[in-house]
Design an enzyme around this catalytic site. Structure first.
Site, PDB file in Angstrom:
ATOM      1  N   ASN A 235      -7.256  -0.020  -4.465  1.00  0.00           N
ATOM      2  CA  ASN A 235      -7.705   1.333  -4.807  1.00  0.00           C
ATOM      3  C   ASN A 235      -6.569   2.246  -5.260  1.00  0.00           C
ATOM      4  O   ASN A 235      -6.725   3.470  -5.262  1.00  0.00           O
ATOM      5  CB  ASN A 235      -8.414   1.955  -3.591  1.00  0.00           C
ATOM      6  CG  ASN A 235      -7.488   2.120  -2.403  1.00  0.00           C
ATOM      7  OD1 ASN A 235      -6.629   1.279  -2.173  1.00  0.00           O
ATOM      8  ND2 ASN A 235      -7.648   3.194  -1.650  1.00  0.00           N
ATOM      9  N   GLU A 236      -5.443   1.683  -5.655  1.00  0.00           N
ATOM     10  CA  GLU A 236      -4.259   2.502  -6.007  1.00  0.00           C
ATOM     11  C   GLU A 236      -4.592   3.646  -6.960  1.00  0.00           C
ATOM     12  O   GLU A 236      -4.097   4.764  -6.800  1.00  0.00           O
ATOM     13  CB  GLU A 236      -3.165   1.614  -6.622  1.00  0.00           C
ATOM     14  CG  GLU A 236      -2.340   0.825  -5.633  1.00  0.00           C
ATOM     15  CD  GLU A 236      -3.030  -0.432  -5.123  1.00  0.00           C
ATOM     16  OE1 GLU A 236      -4.221  -0.666  -5.459  1.00  0.00           O
ATOM     17  OE2 GLU A 236      -2.395  -1.183  -4.371  1.00  0.00           O
TER      18      GLU A 236
ATOM     19  N   LEU B 268      -0.122  -0.120   2.287  1.00  0.00           N
ATOM     20  CA  LEU B 268       1.243   0.378   2.463  1.00  0.00           C
ATOM     21  C   LEU B 268       1.208   1.713   3.181  1.00  0.00           C
ATOM     22  O   LEU B 268       0.315   2.540   2.938  1.00  0.00           O
ATOM     23  CB  LEU B 268       1.937   0.531   1.112  1.00  0.00           C
ATOM     24  CG  LEU B 268       2.043  -0.731   0.256  1.00  0.00           C
ATOM     25  CD1 LEU B 268       2.969  -0.493  -0.926  1.00  0.00           C
ATOM     26  CD2 LEU B 268       2.507  -1.934   1.055  1.00  0.00           C
TER      27      LEU B 268
ATOM     28  N   GLY C 270      -2.595  -2.387  -0.192  1.00  0.00           N
ATOM     29  CA  GLY C 270      -1.682  -3.406   0.328  1.00  0.00           C
ATOM     30  C   GLY C 270      -2.356  -4.334   1.334  1.00  0.00           C
ATOM     31  O   GLY C 270      -1.978  -5.507   1.449  1.00  0.00           O
TER      32      GLY C 270
HETATM   33  N1  CO8 Z   1      -0.456   5.138   5.354  1.00  0.00           N
HETATM   34  C1  CO8 Z   1      -0.126   6.061   6.288  1.00  0.00           C
HETATM   35  N2  CO8 Z   1      -1.010   6.640   7.135  1.00  0.00           N
HETATM   36  C2  CO8 Z   1      -2.294   6.254   7.018  1.00  0.00           C
HETATM   37  C3  CO8 Z   1      -2.715   5.312   6.064  1.00  0.00           C
HETATM   38  C4  CO8 Z   1      -1.727   4.725   5.203  1.00  0.00           C
HETATM   39  N3  CO8 Z   1      -2.016   3.811   4.276  1.00  0.00           N
HETATM   40  N4  CO8 Z   1      -4.044   5.153   6.194  1.00  0.00           N
HETATM   41  C5  CO8 Z   1      -4.446   5.972   7.196  1.00  0.00           C
HETATM   42  N5  CO8 Z   1      -3.399   6.638   7.693  1.00  0.00           N
HETATM   43  C6  CO8 Z   1      -3.387   7.586   8.804  1.00  0.00           C
HETATM   44  C7  CO8 Z   1      -4.325   8.758   8.583  1.00  0.00           C
HETATM   45  O1  CO8 Z   1      -3.704   9.760   7.809  1.00  0.00           O
HETATM   46  C8  CO8 Z   1      -4.598   9.185  10.018  1.00  0.00           C
HETATM   47  O2  CO8 Z   1      -3.460   9.885  10.459  1.00  0.00           O
HETATM   48  P1  CO8 Z   1      -3.611  11.079  11.572  1.00  0.00           P
HETATM   49  O3  CO8 Z   1      -4.224  10.412  12.782  1.00  0.00           O
HETATM   50  O4  CO8 Z   1      -2.227  11.553  11.770  1.00  0.00           O
HETATM   51  O5  CO8 Z   1      -4.531  12.100  10.950  1.00  0.00           O
HETATM   52  C9  CO8 Z   1      -4.636   7.859  10.767  1.00  0.00           C
HETATM   53  O6  CO8 Z   1      -3.926   6.915   9.954  1.00  0.00           O
HETATM   54  C10 CO8 Z   1      -6.040   7.325  10.982  1.00  0.00           C
HETATM   55  O7  CO8 Z   1      -6.702   7.305   9.729  1.00  0.00           O
HETATM   56  P2  CO8 Z   1      -8.265   7.644   9.598  1.00  0.00           P
HETATM   57  O8  CO8 Z   1      -8.634   8.735  10.512  1.00  0.00           O
HETATM   58  O9  CO8 Z   1      -8.563   7.805   8.142  1.00  0.00           O
HETATM   59  O10 CO8 Z   1      -8.882   6.277  10.161  1.00  0.00           O
HETATM   60  P3  CO8 Z   1     -10.316   5.661   9.848  1.00  0.00           P
HETATM   61  O11 CO8 Z   1     -10.511   4.577  10.850  1.00  0.00           O
HETATM   62  O12 CO8 Z   1     -11.369   6.726   9.760  1.00  0.00           O
HETATM   63  O13 CO8 Z   1     -10.195   5.023   8.398  1.00  0.00           O
HETATM   64  C11 CO8 Z   1      -9.071   3.767   6.704  1.00  0.00           C
HETATM   65  C12 CO8 Z   1      -9.317   3.953   8.194  1.00  0.00           C
HETATM   66  C13 CO8 Z   1     -10.354   3.303   6.012  1.00  0.00           C
HETATM   67  C14 CO8 Z   1      -8.008   2.684   6.529  1.00  0.00           C
HETATM   68  C15 CO8 Z   1      -8.621   5.101   6.082  1.00  0.00           C
HETATM   69  O14 CO8 Z   1      -7.566   5.622   6.885  1.00  0.00           O
HETATM   70  C16 CO8 Z   1      -8.099   5.020   4.686  1.00  0.00           C
HETATM   71  O15 CO8 Z   1      -8.876   4.884   3.748  1.00  0.00           O
HETATM   72  N6  CO8 Z   1      -6.764   5.086   4.517  1.00  0.00           N
HETATM   73  C17 CO8 Z   1      -6.116   5.108   3.241  1.00  0.00           C
HETATM   74  C18 CO8 Z   1      -5.909   3.732   2.780  1.00  0.00           C
HETATM   75  C19 CO8 Z   1      -5.260   3.710   1.432  1.00  0.00           C
HETATM   76  O16 CO8 Z   1      -5.725   4.300   0.489  1.00  0.00           O
HETATM   77  N7  CO8 Z   1      -4.139   2.974   1.346  1.00  0.00           N
HETATM   78  C20 CO8 Z   1      -3.431   2.836   0.130  1.00  0.00           C
HETATM   79  C21 CO8 Z   1      -1.964   2.797   0.399  1.00  0.00           C
HETATM   80  S1  CO8 Z   1      -1.068   2.474  -1.104  1.00  0.00           S
HETATM   81  C22 CO8 Z   1      -0.855   0.787  -1.162  1.00  0.00           C
HETATM   82  O17 CO8 Z   1      -1.112   0.080  -0.241  1.00  0.00           O
HETATM   83  C23 CO8 Z   1      -0.320   0.146  -2.401  1.00  0.00           C
HETATM   84  C24 CO8 Z   1       0.574   0.987  -3.134  1.00  0.00           C
HETATM   85  C25 CO8 Z   1       1.182   0.294  -4.332  1.00  0.00           C
HETATM   86  C26 CO8 Z   1       2.318   1.115  -4.823  1.00  0.00           C
HETATM   87  C27 CO8 Z   1       2.343   1.235  -6.263  1.00  0.00           C
HETATM   88  C28 CO8 Z   1       3.295   2.331  -6.640  1.00  0.00           C
HETATM   89  C29 CO8 Z   1       3.811   2.295  -7.985  1.00  0.00           C
END
Ligand code: CO8
Length: 300
Positions: A175-176, A106, A151
């Protein structure tokens, strides 16, 4: 009326209408009949339906990380609905056009610093996507060609079969907990239905992200293949599943998934309320901001 987050049919982007067949590829030998193919595209997702096999290829193409924003989720649901209603389509392979990333889950920016109306609209779109994918009558195969946290993992878990590129740098999981948030009951139910209660409980509490080989060992993904063979393998698996009569497979799928789907359908509004209340808390907002900062720091 469609719920917020899902565009009614009459105002959907024209790009999703039947496209004319693309010009012949320069590699296509002259005189050879082209496989009938229809493509639909928008700025988040590309879909190509091969009418001769009945298989669609859906590619996420929203760099840098295919995060599931409101717009992305809306286009995803529209794409699934369009394929579902297309009699020529029996199966869909879901993959990514962004190197090394399947989907980063997400879009965290949709859950940070917005008002409750926005959170409610966003969450309804997340629910809608899952309801469509998990209940799909089509055969759904995830070809996971990159990292797939939270997500992104849910999308893969909601398919009938998961094949992942064997690169140990690619990880997948719910990994939430690492973000200080809690996966909702229907994420959990979908996870339990794939890996079983014990592995799901431990993984959810620890917010574990598993490298591809470990994910395979735990049954989170069904198969690992070299990345260059991923789509070929997905097509072979699809052909195997499509060899069965649709009605028997569909009724069996529905029998296996109905209880989990019904649970969300029965508690949809309550689930949206829970989400908006939870995500609006200052402590949760702070956790999400810190997580985003951590992502940025890790980059620099
Ligand atoms: N949302 C928004 N922006 C994101 C996300 C995301 N999920 N993931 C990465 N980005 C952004 C980064 O902040 C970065 O932004 P900027 O260029 O402006 O600095 C850009 O995307 C590129 O990211 P990286 O440099 O980290 O890219 P990498 O190729 O090195 O890594 C990864 C890619 C492995 C995907 C890494 O970005 C990562 O681990 N991201 C986080 C993923 C994550 O933890 N997602 C969880 C989201 S929560 C969810 O899906 C479920 C929620 C359920 C809700 C329950 C609530 C009650």
């Amino acid at each position: 009326l469609c719920p917020p987050g899902v565009l009614p049919l009459w105002c959907r982007p024209p790009a999703w209408d039947r496209a004319t067949r693309p010009p012949p590829s320069p590699l296509q030998p002259p005189g050879l009949p082209l496989a009938p193919c229809r493509s639909f595209s928008n700025n988040k997702i590309q879909v190509e339906l091969d009418e001769s096999s009945g298989v669609a290829m859906m590619k996420f193409k929203s760099p840098p990380v295919n995060s599931l924003s409101l717009e992305f989720l809306t286009e995803f649901s529209i794409g699934l609905e369009k394929l579902e209603n297309d009699r020529a389509c029996r199966g869909v392979i879901i993959t990514s056009a962004v190197p090394k990333i399947f989907s980063s889950g997400l879009d965290i920016t949709e859950m940070c610093g917005k008002n409750t109306e926005h959170y409610a609209e966003f969450w309804r779109a997340v629910q809608e996507m899952w309801l469509r994918l998990y209940s799909s009558n089509m055969v759904t195969v995830a070809a996971v060609n990159g990292s797939s946290p939270a997500g992104g993992c849910l999308v893969a878990l909601s398919c009938d079969y998961r094949i992942m590129a064997e690169n140990p740098k690619f990880s997948i999981g719910l990994n939430e907990a690492q973000l200080g948030i809690v996966a909702p009951f229907w994420f959990k139910d979908t996870f339990v239905n794939v890996v079983g209660h014990r592995i799901a409980e431990r993984s959810l509490q620890l917010g574990s992200l598993y490298p591809a080989p470990e994910a395979h060992r735990l049954g989170l993904v069904d198969e690992l293949v070299p990345e260059e063979k991923l789509l070929e393998k997905a097509a072979a698996v699809m052909a195997q599943w499509l060899a069965l009569p649709d009605h028997a497979r569909q009724l069996t799928k529905s029998m296996m998934r109905k209880a989990v789907l019904d649970r969300l359908v029965a508690h949809r509004e309550e689930d949206i309320k829970n989400f908006t209340t939870f995500i609006s808390k200052e402590s949760i907002q702070k956790s999400l901001r810190m997580y985003m900062e951590m992502l940025k720091k890790r980059k620099s």
